[in-house]
Design a protein around this motif. Structure first.
Motif, short mmCIF file in Angstrom:
data_model
loop_
_atom_site.label_atom_id
_atom_site.label_comp_id
_atom_site.label_asym_id
_atom_site.label_seq_id
_atom_site.Cartn_x
_atom_site.Cartn_y
_atom_site.Cartn_z
N GLY A 75 64.28 52.37 33.75
CA GLY A 75 63.70 52.26 34.93
C GLY A 75 64.76 52.09 36.00
O GLY A 75 64.46 51.97 37.25
N THR A 76 66.07 52.18 35.68
CA THR A 76 66.99 51.95 36.66
C THR A 76 67.06 53.13 37.68
O THR A 76 67.42 52.88 38.99
CB THR A 76 68.44 51.67 35.89
N VAL A 77 66.84 54.31 37.47
CA VAL A 77 67.04 55.37 38.12
C VAL A 77 65.53 56.27 38.19
O VAL A 77 64.77 55.98 37.44
CB VAL A 77 67.88 56.55 37.84
N THR A 78 65.34 56.95 39.29
CA THR A 78 64.22 57.82 39.10
C THR A 78 64.63 59.10 38.40
O THR A 78 65.25 59.91 39.08
CB THR A 78 63.49 58.09 40.52
N PRO A 79 64.13 59.22 37.27
CA PRO A 79 65.00 60.42 36.33
C PRO A 79 64.17 61.95 37.00
O PRO A 79 63.22 62.07 37.52
CB PRO A 79 64.36 60.42 35.06
N ASP A 80 64.94 63.20 36.56
CA ASP A 80 64.48 64.20 36.47
C ASP A 80 63.23 64.43 35.75
O ASP A 80 63.01 63.64 34.67
CB ASP A 80 65.54 65.25 36.23
N ASN A 81 62.14 64.99 36.10
CA ASN A 81 60.91 65.07 35.20
C ASN A 81 60.70 66.69 35.10
O ASN A 81 60.63 67.56 35.91
CB ASN A 81 59.73 64.68 35.88
N PHE A 82 60.32 67.10 33.74
CA PHE A 82 60.25 68.56 33.52
C PHE A 82 58.99 68.54 32.48
O PHE A 82 58.83 67.64 31.55
CB PHE A 82 61.45 68.94 32.66
N VAL A 83 58.26 69.50 32.74
CA VAL A 83 56.99 69.53 31.85
C VAL A 83 56.77 71.05 31.10
O VAL A 83 57.29 72.05 31.91
CB VAL A 83 55.57 69.56 32.89
N VAL A 84 56.79 70.96 30.06
CA VAL A 84 56.89 71.96 29.01
C VAL A 84 55.48 72.43 28.34
O VAL A 84 54.69 71.48 27.85
CB VAL A 84 57.91 71.87 27.92
N ASP A 85 55.21 73.58 28.26
CA ASP A 85 54.09 73.95 27.74
C ASP A 85 54.32 73.97 26.25
O ASP A 85 55.54 74.52 25.70
CB ASP A 85 53.56 75.65 27.99
N LYS A 86 53.68 73.22 25.23
CA LYS A 86 54.12 73.03 24.06
C LYS A 86 53.84 74.21 23.04
O LYS A 86 54.68 74.49 22.16
CB LYS A 86 53.17 72.01 23.41
N VAL A 87 52.83 75.08 23.35
CA VAL A 87 52.68 76.29 22.55
C VAL A 87 53.66 77.47 22.99
O VAL A 87 54.30 77.80 22.13
CB VAL A 87 51.06 76.87 22.82
N LEU A 88 53.64 77.50 24.18
CA LEU A 88 54.48 78.74 24.61
C LEU A 88 56.00 78.42 24.60
O LEU A 88 56.82 79.30 24.77
CB LEU A 88 54.30 79.29 25.89
N LEU A 89 56.61 76.92 24.67
CA LEU A 89 57.53 76.46 24.89
C LEU A 89 58.35 77.19 26.20
O LEU A 89 59.46 77.85 26.00
CB LEU A 89 58.61 76.61 23.87
N GLU A 90 57.72 76.88 27.28
CA GLU A 90 58.13 77.29 28.75
C GLU A 90 58.10 76.37 29.56
O GLU A 90 57.18 75.56 29.49
CB GLU A 90 57.16 78.51 29.23
N VAL A 91 59.07 76.20 30.54
CA VAL A 91 59.13 74.93 31.33
C VAL A 91 58.13 75.56 32.50
O VAL A 91 58.24 76.46 33.20
CB VAL A 91 60.45 74.77 32.07
N ILE A 92 57.21 74.58 32.74
CA ILE A 92 56.04 75.27 33.84
C ILE A 92 56.07 74.32 35.16
O ILE A 92 55.47 74.37 36.03
CB ILE A 92 54.60 74.93 33.16
N LYS A 93 57.12 73.18 35.01
CA LYS A 93 57.27 72.40 36.24
C LYS A 93 58.32 71.52 36.22
O LYS A 93 59.05 71.13 34.78
CB LYS A 93 56.09 71.41 36.48
N ARG A 94 59.18 71.53 37.30
CA ARG A 94 60.47 70.64 37.44
C ARG A 94 60.43 69.74 38.44
O ARG A 94 60.29 70.41 39.80
CB ARG A 94 61.68 71.72 37.30
#
Length: 356
Positions: free
Chosen positions: A197-216
């Motif tokens: 927790g030293t930094v606030t990291p980048d966050n990525f949300v992926v659709d598990k079925v389609l394997l598409e990045v849906i949020k960055r």
């Protein structure tokens, strides 16, 4: 995970049997029990005192001779396999409690990076064991009435990864338990800045079925841990202004991490919380290293959502179907549909039985 085809850095692991053997030597277990018994409930000072005494005890306790010899042999074999004498390794702790599937010990114990030589490996294995009794870990178990003797420690010794970026991933959304998503957190350099927790990291949300990045969500990342060979270790370095707001992963790398996380979940049959790294020394098609995988213990232990009340569901559907089947009256006052309410109810019951 190697048998499942995952890319795991070469190394070896000490099972919990090695930890048990240390506890049973020289009365260590009884001494720990006595020190824990001196803790005053809800008293941080007494927890800190017990933690310091127990950690010192474990760090000074010699590893049983047979286990020490096995560790030295495994480290020598690893160095020979990789072709690097006294190869730098990571010594990673992994706490476990087989009878407590809903307890989570992630982040409570220590991991040590860039450890060189068999003597140093042995020293840091003892430090990993000792980190089972940090003040935080003791308080966590006491607050949840988890017997300390039920929690054991295994240790992984792995070749150091020259991480371009690293972090964690969960095969469900930790905010709401949605199992159709994979959530990845990342920072430049080694992943300990994310885990701690030293930094606030980048966050990525992926659709598990389609394997598409849906949020960055790209954060301002000001600090990274990097390997400096000249200094024979890991050092903190500020991230340059331009790089701070750049995504630490490309979309292709996000999806590669998601595939590894999904593979771990499929292998173990339950949602996983993994640590991973992008190895700068490997080609893009093979550069995602799986460092650790553990079960997710919050949402995966909760009961599946219950269906709506059957009577309410039936009445609601009947009303909707009646509206659809009888939408308009003709000018003569006759409905266009000849389906009676009893027929609608019968149809619904048949559908529900078929579904169940």
């Amino acid at each position: 995970m190697l048998r499942a085809g995952a890319s795991v850095p070469p190394g070896f692991a000490l099972t919990t049997d090695a930890y048990r053997a240390m506890l049973l030597s020289d009365g260590v277990q009884q001494h720990i029990h006595t020190l824990l018994g001196q803790i005053i409930p809800n008293d941080v000072a007494s927890e800190e005192a017990a933690s310091h005494a127990i950690r010192s005890l474990i760090e000074l306790t010699p590893i049983p001779a047979g286990i020490e010899a096995a560790i030295r042999g495994a480290y020598a074999a690893l160095c020979e396999r990789v072709g690097v004498p006294d190869m730098p390794v990571a010594v990673r702790s992994s706490a476990t409690a087989e009878d407590l599937p809903d307890a989570s010990f992630a982040g409570q114990q220590d991991t040590f990076l860039w450890i060189i030589g068999a003597d140093a490996v042995l020293e840091h294995i003892r430090k990993c064991w000792a980190s089972l009794f940090t003040t935080r870990a003791i308080a966590y178990r006491n607050d949840r009435h988890i017997p300390h003797e039920q929690v054991l420690m295994s240790v992984a010794v792995q070749k150091m990864v020259n991480a371009k970026a690293a972090g964690v991933a969960m095969t469900l959304n930790p905010q709401n338990g949605d199992r159709s998503k994979i959530v990845i957190e990342a920072n430049w350099g080694l992943g300990e800045t994310v885990v701690s927790g030293t930094v606030t990291p980048d966050n990525f949300v992926v659709d598990k079925v389609l394997l598409e990045v849906i949020k960055r969500t790209i954060s301002v990342k000001t600090l990274q841990l990097v390997v400096e060979v000249d200094k024979q270790g890991v050092v903190e370095r500020p991230i340059s202004g331009e790089q701070q707001m750049q995504p630490s992963l490309t979309d292709d790398e996000v999806l590669a991490v998601a595939r590894v996380a999904k593979q771990a979940e499929q292998h173990y049959g339950t949602p996983q919380d993994i640590e991973w790294a992008i190895d700068a020394d490997l080609p893009p098609s093979k550069n995602v290293a799986l460092l650790q995988s553990r079960p997710e213990t919050v949402w995966s232990q909760k009961a599946a959502p219950q269906p709506a009340n059957k009577a309410t569901y039936q009445v609601g559907i009947q009303s909707m179907l009646h509206t659809l089947l009888n939408p308009l009256h003709s000018k003569g006052g006759e409905t266009r549909s000849k389906v009676a309410p009893q027929q609608i109810s019968t149809t619904l019951n048949i559908q529900e039985q078929a579904e169940h």
